[in-house]
Design a protein around this motif. Sequence first.
Motif, short mmCIF file in Angstrom:
data_model
loop_
_atom_site.label_atom_id
_atom_site.label_comp_id
_atom_site.label_asym_id
_atom_site.label_seq_id
_atom_site.Cartn_x
_atom_site.Cartn_y
_atom_site.Cartn_z
N ALA A 261 0.77 -1.23 -0.06
CA ALA A 261 0.23 0.14 -0.02
C ALA A 261 0.92 1.29 -0.11
CB ALA A 261 -1.00 0.10 1.13
N ALA A 262 1.89 1.07 0.58
CA ALA A 262 2.88 2.57 0.73
C ALA A 262 3.40 2.52 -0.74
CB ALA A 262 4.04 2.07 1.91
N ILE B 274 10.20 0.07 -2.50
CA ILE B 274 10.34 -1.30 -2.74
C ILE B 274 11.38 -2.13 -1.85
CG2 ILE B 274 11.57 -3.17 -4.33
CD1 ILE B 274 10.71 -1.20 -6.56
N ARG B 275 12.08 -1.37 -1.36
CA ARG B 275 12.97 -1.97 -0.18
C ARG B 275 12.26 -2.38 1.03
NH1 ARG B 275 15.92 2.29 0.69
NH2 ARG B 275 17.44 1.66 -0.74
N GLU B 276 10.83 -1.35 1.44
CA GLU B 276 10.11 -1.90 2.25
C GLU B 276 9.31 -3.25 2.05
OE1 GLU B 276 9.88 -0.35 5.34
OE2 GLU B 276 11.93 0.61 4.85
N VAL B 277 8.87 -3.06 0.81
CA VAL B 277 8.39 -4.30 0.27
C VAL B 277 9.11 -5.63 0.50
CG1 VAL B 277 7.51 -5.58 -1.84
CG2 VAL B 277 6.85 -3.19 -1.42
N LEU B 278 10.24 -5.44 0.01
CA LEU B 278 11.24 -6.47 0.05
C LEU B 278 11.52 -6.99 1.54
CD1 LEU B 278 13.69 -5.55 -2.85
CD2 LEU B 278 12.10 -7.31 -2.95
N GLN B 279 11.50 -6.17 2.47
CA GLN B 279 11.92 -6.14 3.83
C GLN B 279 10.68 -7.06 4.49
OE1 GLN B 279 13.09 -2.39 5.55
NE2 GLN B 279 15.24 -2.75 4.88
N SER C 186 17.45 -9.04 -7.91
CA SER C 186 16.28 -9.58 -8.24
C SER C 186 15.57 -10.15 -6.51
CB SER C 186 16.24 -10.90 -8.81
OG SER C 186 16.77 -10.39 -10.27
N ASP C 187 14.35 -9.64 -6.43
CA ASP C 187 13.66 -10.30 -5.23
C ASP C 187 14.47 -9.53 -4.02
OD1 ASP C 187 12.42 -11.30 -7.52
OD2 ASP C 187 11.45 -12.81 -6.27
#
Length: 420
Positions: A47-48, A137-142, A345-346
């Motif tokens: 959402a962020a 994206i860093r927050e998504v990956l974390q 990646s990922d």
Amino acid sequence: MTGASHDVRRRAGWLPAEQAHLEAWLRGRRERLADRDPDQVLHPAVAALRDVIESDPVLRMEAHEMIAQVPSTGDYADRHLESVEELLELIDEVVRSAPEWGEEQMVMTPLDGVLDWTKSTPAGFAFYRDPRVNDAIREVLQAWCTFLSSPESADVIVDAPGGWRSDAARRAVGMDQFEHDPDDARWGFTSWNDFFTRRFRDGERPVAAPDDDAVVASPCEATPYRIAGGVRRRDEFWVKAEPYSLDEVLAGDESVDAFVGGTVWQAFLSALEYHRWHSPVSGTVRRAWVQPGTYFSEADAQGEAAVLPQRSQGYLAHVATRAIVLIEADDPTIGLVAVVFVGMSDVSSCVIGDGVEAGARVSKGDELGYFQFGGSSVCVLFGEGVVESFGLGAIPQAPDEEPSPLRVRSHLATVRRADD
């Protein structure tokens, strides 16, 4: 997909070898969205990312355009995405699951599979280089890494179709080489990341010439990608020729002078291989740090849509998030060695090991850290005139050859001896 045999992600097993298999996997993912609860809210991190996109007209435009545009290289049989909303829902599904085993349609980096279409468009090149996008994206990956480190994520380590304890998966991974409990329902692993960062059994990967400092060991179990000599302090790393630019690779560190005119060896790690790092030499750690960078950015060399990642391997060593370890070798003819562990990646979390810090002593073959889940690459930097020769297994293979990894802690290179 044109050039698929050259695509590092496919050669390394991160994405299916055949474009048709990736397309089938994506169709399945998109079809599953039809059964998604319409009242299900996006994960807070996803959402962020949505809010970041919607907060700026340029980002909103790029997000819509990178879906509307068609990648200018590659034979895409199907349109992968229809809207930003669908993209966000697919990302949301990824961060709530762990990769499953599959012989044909296995996508070891599912977020890379979802974003594949968008990364290889003109708008996507710009979108993924934006610092605000990378922060989100860093927050998504974390958030995904948190799930992959949870007990729930170990549910894919089962003896069933799609499970990592199946006979086919066991053979592909070479599980007998690794520490595990064969009698435990999850092989004794507490999470997906615990399984991904598994260790070899004692004796599986001996150190090359442990008493000979002139023999440098491979820091990773990785397939050789490129050897470059006479590298420069600054170069146009984004162009098709893919030169290395030391200032950027080493993030402006003061050690750059030690490597000008020297040699860079780079290799990429397979999805199914060992993902821990080891010291190539015996010596003293001068510095070790994680350098923040981009996620999912690819090179558009000389104006061409160079979406095949073999054109992005060198590029990513300059811009992607990476761990950098500088080691002053005991052998004065070697001097300073830099090892750069590139997250690609990922999740690709770069985790430096406890105690690997300035002043620490390391022996050749000692563990330095590891990648948590994701595609990854490694570079070893030597000073000018240091390397005498590379081991046969360390020489990059032709693109049409079946890739074969150089074993971790095996012979990477021989350097000039002190009495030469």
